[in-house]
Design a protein around this motif. Structure first.
Motif, PDB file in Angstrom:
ATOM      1  N   LEU A  83       0.832  -1.204   0.000  1.00 22.47           N
ATOM      2  CA  LEU A  83       0.000   0.000   0.000  1.00 22.47           C
ATOM      3  C   LEU A  83       0.870   1.258   0.000  1.00 22.47           C
ATOM      4  CD1 LEU A  83      -2.901   1.023   0.062  1.00 22.47           C
ATOM      5  CD2 LEU A  83      -2.809   0.903   2.552  1.00 22.47           C
ATOM      6  N   SER A  84       1.974   1.243   0.748  1.00 24.98           N
ATOM      7  CA  SER A  84       2.867   2.410   0.765  1.00 24.98           C
ATOM      8  C   SER A  84       3.427   2.674  -0.630  1.00 24.98           C
ATOM      9  CB  SER A  84       4.000   2.221   1.777  1.00 24.98           C
ATOM     10  OG  SER A  84       4.971   1.306   1.312  1.00 24.98           O
ATOM     11  N   GLN A  85       3.656   1.608  -1.379  1.00 25.94           N
ATOM     12  CA  GLN A  85       4.149   1.769  -2.750  1.00 25.94           C
ATOM     13  C   GLN A  85       3.030   2.265  -3.664  1.00 25.94           C
ATOM     14  OE1 GLN A  85       5.581  -2.224  -3.135  1.00 25.94           O
ATOM     15  NE2 GLN A  85       7.608  -1.719  -2.342  1.00 25.94           N
ATOM     16  N   ARG A  86       1.833   1.716  -3.497  1.00 26.69           N
ATOM     17  CA  ARG A  86       0.700   2.120  -4.337  1.00 26.69           C
ATOM     18  C   ARG A  86       0.307   3.574  -4.092  1.00 26.69           C
ATOM     19  NH1 ARG A  86      -4.230  -1.125  -3.023  1.00 26.69           N
ATOM     20  NH2 ARG A  86      -5.042   0.760  -2.133  1.00 26.69           N
ATOM     21  N   LEU A  87       0.421   4.028  -2.842  1.00 30.34           N
ATOM     22  CA  LEU A  87       0.060   5.404  -2.502  1.00 30.34           C
ATOM     23  C   LEU A  87       1.204   6.385  -2.763  1.00 30.34           C
ATOM     24  CD1 LEU A  87      -1.841   4.770   0.859  1.00 30.34           C
ATOM     25  CD2 LEU A  87      -2.845   5.351  -1.355  1.00 30.34           C
ATOM     26  N   SER A  88       2.319   5.871  -3.255  1.00 35.09           N
ATOM     27  CA  SER A  88       3.492   6.693  -3.600  1.00 35.09           C
ATOM     28  C   SER A  88       4.082   7.431  -2.397  1.00 35.09           C
ATOM     29  CB  SER A  88       3.144   7.693  -4.714  1.00 35.09           C
ATOM     30  OG  SER A  88       2.699   7.012  -5.848  1.00 35.09           O
ATOM     31  N   CYS A  89       4.114   6.773  -1.255  1.00 36.40           N
ATOM     32  CA  CYS A  89       4.712   7.383  -0.058  1.00 36.40           C
ATOM     33  C   CYS A  89       6.158   7.788  -0.328  1.00 36.40           C
ATOM     34  CB  CYS A  89       4.671   6.425   1.128  1.00 36.40           C
ATOM     35  SG  CYS A  89       2.995   6.020   1.670  1.00 36.40           S
TER      36      CYS A  89
END
Length: 115
Positions: free
Chosen positions: A42-48
């Motif tokens: 999710l952190s990758q998908r949300l571009s953190c």
């Protein structure tokens, strides 16, 4: 005129079909390791990493996330994700209040592992 009506009908159908996905059944509770993996994804998908760094990777627009699990408690991370300007009024971080509760928990669980 017929093309416009067809276009509106098609757009309405796509909109209705997209709403059908909102009626999901509650997710099965994930095992802790699976939850952490989902949080990473999710952190990758949300571009953190477009704003934050971890282990020398990512951008430096926001705070470095190395050790964030030691610096912030669960409640602080949850608050930061829901209402970033609540802690820091000048924050440029967007709110992630739109993510589903189990995704929110997975992301926080993952961030807490960044020691």
């Amino acid at each position: 005129m017929k093309i416009r009506r067809l276009w509106l009908t098609l757009a309405n159908a796509v909109f209705c079909l997209s709403l059908a996905g909102c009626q999901e059944t509650p997710p099965v509770p994930l095992e802790p390791q699976t939850t952490i993996q989902k949080g990473l994804e999710l952190s990758q998908r949300l571009s953190c990493w477009g704003c934050h760094q971890h282990q020398g990777q990512g951008a430096d627009l926001g705070p470095n996330l190395d050790g964030v699990g030691n610096r912030l408690a669960r409640a602080e991370l949850e608050g930061q994700l829901q209402t970033p300007r609540g802690r820091h009024p000048d924050s440029r971080m967007p709110s992630f209040a739109f993510i589903r509760p189990f995704e929110h928990k997975a992301l926080v669980d993952y961030l807490l592992t960044l020691q």
